[in-house]
Enzyme design. Structure first.
Site, short mmCIF file in Angstrom:
data_model
loop_
_atom_site.label_atom_id
_atom_site.label_comp_id
_atom_site.label_asym_id
_atom_site.label_seq_id
_atom_site.Cartn_x
_atom_site.Cartn_y
_atom_site.Cartn_z
NE ARG A 50 -3.94 2.10 0.41
CZ ARG A 50 -3.86 3.41 0.12
NH1 ARG A 50 -2.75 3.92 -0.32
NH2 ARG A 50 -4.89 4.20 0.29
CG HIS A 90 -18.53 12.31 1.88
ND1 HIS A 90 -18.09 11.01 1.75
CD2 HIS A 90 -19.47 12.30 2.84
CE1 HIS A 90 -18.76 10.25 2.62
NE2 HIS A 90 -19.59 11.02 3.29
CG ASP A 143 -7.78 15.47 7.41
OD1 ASP A 143 -8.29 14.38 7.04
OD2 ASP A 143 -8.24 16.12 8.37
#
Length: 191
Positions: A66, A110, A142
């Site tokens: 990742r 969102h 963030d």
């Protein structure tokens, strides 16, 4: 000065298309300089190609590191020298290496009125909670999950006969407008 934007997407690219259309129409002084997706063959890549915008699928394969994926994402985006990164339906969290380069200039959309209903299922969670108003948020990314500073929001009434799909479709209309407005504000230094 025209804002250079790299758009991160995962699906059909309707948010991307709204930004492209607004740019072409002169509603926002921005240019989408690249589209990066986390899935191959998605609509966002086709929309990018139709407008002559470079598109890259950067897939997080099973078993892939990742951290390495995040570094590669950072490098792919950096190669296009964006002023702003717009995460528009991108279903991956960016990591510390990406944020070290693009923190403070990455926005995300969102489909809920944050801080309520963060995560992948905003419309579903809003319906389950029985709220009467939901909506969309654009925020500064963030290190948290949908936790950055809120830049813009727009409300959408929840109708008695709404299901997840019908509510989400109405939210997407507001979300597209908010993304264009957020980029326009960014261009004017009003973030």
């Amino acid at each position: 000065m025209t804002t250079r934007v790299v758009v991160l997407a995962s699906g059909s690219g309707t948010l991307l298309q709204a930004l492209i259309d607004a740019s072409v129409a002169g509603q926002v002084d921005a240019e989408v300089v690249a589209v990066v997706t986390d899935r191959a063959g998605v609509g966002a890549l086709h929309r990018a190609a139709a407008h002559g915008i470079p598109g890259v699928a950067h897939v997080l394969e099973p078993g892939m590191d990742r951290t390495q994926w995040d570094r590669e994402l950072r490098d792919i985006v950096a190669a296009h020298q964006p002023d702003l990164v717009a995460s528009a339906g991108f279903m991956r969290l960016v990591g510390p290496d990406f944020l070290a380069e693009f923190g403070g200039r990455t926005i995300n959309t969102h489909p809920a009125l944050l801080p309520s209903f963060p995560g992948m299922h905003g419309p579903r969670d809003a319906l389950r909670a029985g709220v009467k108003v939901s909506g969309a948020t654009v925020f500064l990314v963030d290190e948290g999950v949908d936790s950055g500073r809120i830049l813009l929001q727009g409300a959408v009434d929840v109708l008695d006969d709404d299901d997840v799909s019908s509510l989400h479709e109405r939210i997407k209309i507001v979300e597209r407008d908010l993304l264009v407005r957020a980029v326009a504000h960014w261009n004017k230094g009003e973030q």
